[in-house]
Write a protein that holds these residues in place. Structure first.
Motif, PDB file in Angstrom:
ATOM      1  N   LYS A 152       1.033  -0.991  -0.069  1.00 29.62           N
ATOM      2  CA  LYS A 152      -0.054  -0.237   0.324  1.00 29.62           C
ATOM      3  C   LYS A 152       1.218   1.491   0.039  1.00 29.62           C
ATOM      4  O   LYS A 152       0.914   2.195  -0.522  1.00 29.62           O
ATOM      5  N   ASN A 159       1.658   2.708  -2.846  1.00 28.19           N
ATOM      6  CA  ASN A 159       0.756   2.829  -4.158  1.00 28.19           C
ATOM      7  C   ASN A 159       0.648   4.675  -3.511  1.00 28.19           C
ATOM      8  O   ASN A 159      -0.257   5.420  -2.466  1.00 28.19           O
ATOM      9  N   SER A 160       0.845   5.480  -4.561  1.00 31.66           N
ATOM     10  CA  SER A 160       0.969   6.905  -4.560  1.00 31.66           C
ATOM     11  C   SER A 160      -0.480   7.694  -4.222  1.00 31.66           C
ATOM     12  O   SER A 160      -1.243   8.124  -3.457  1.00 31.66           O
ATOM     13  N   GLU A 161      -1.518   6.668  -4.481  1.00 32.18           N
ATOM     14  CA  GLU A 161      -3.497   6.527  -4.825  1.00 32.18           C
ATOM     15  C   GLU A 161      -2.935   6.964  -3.469  1.00 32.18           C
ATOM     16  O   GLU A 161      -4.677   7.266  -2.584  1.00 32.18           O
ATOM     17  N   TYR A 162      -2.984   5.480  -2.891  1.00 35.70           N
ATOM     18  CA  TYR A 162      -3.196   5.530  -1.589  1.00 35.70           C
ATOM     19  C   TYR A 162      -2.703   6.148  -0.190  1.00 35.70           C
ATOM     20  O   TYR A 162      -3.580   6.689   0.467  1.00 35.70           O
ATOM     21  N   ASP A 198      -2.109   9.510  -1.544  1.00 32.91           N
ATOM     22  CA  ASP A 198      -2.965  10.312  -1.129  1.00 32.91           C
ATOM     23  C   ASP A 198      -4.196  10.721  -0.667  1.00 32.91           C
ATOM     24  O   ASP A 198      -3.997  11.572   0.059  1.00 32.91           O
ATOM     25  N   SER A 199      -4.617   9.138  -0.397  1.00 32.74           N
ATOM     26  CA  SER A 199      -6.310   9.407  -0.093  1.00 32.74           C
ATOM     27  C   SER A 199      -5.716   9.885   1.678  1.00 32.74           C
ATOM     28  O   SER A 199      -7.003   9.554   2.505  1.00 32.74           O
TER      29      SER A 199
END
Length: 66
Positions: free
Chosen positions: A32, A35-38, A40-41
């Motif tokens: 996780k 993962n840059s999206e994780y 950021d979220s």
């Protein structure tokens, strides 16, 4: 400078640890955090919680005129 050394050392320890020795939860978190999206979220969720807490206590944050 010291923080960078500590970070580099901990990264090396994590990278050299045998995957068989790690719990499935640690392996899942490793995936996780790459993962840059994780990330950021997660940052947005943390910011939202902090904002909500500040709004709940907004009366305490007001500047008083003396």
């Amino acid at each position: 400078m010291i923080g960078a050394r500590v970070s580099a050392a901990s990264t090396l320890v994590l990278e050299k640890t045998e995957e068989e020795e790690l719990s499935p939860r640690i392996l899942e978190l490793r995936k996780k955090i790459k993962n840059s999206e994780y990330i950021d979220s997660a940052i947005m969720r943390i910011a939202q919680v902090i904002s909500n807490k500040l709004m709940e206590n907004s009366e305490e944050l007001r500047i008083r005129k003396e």
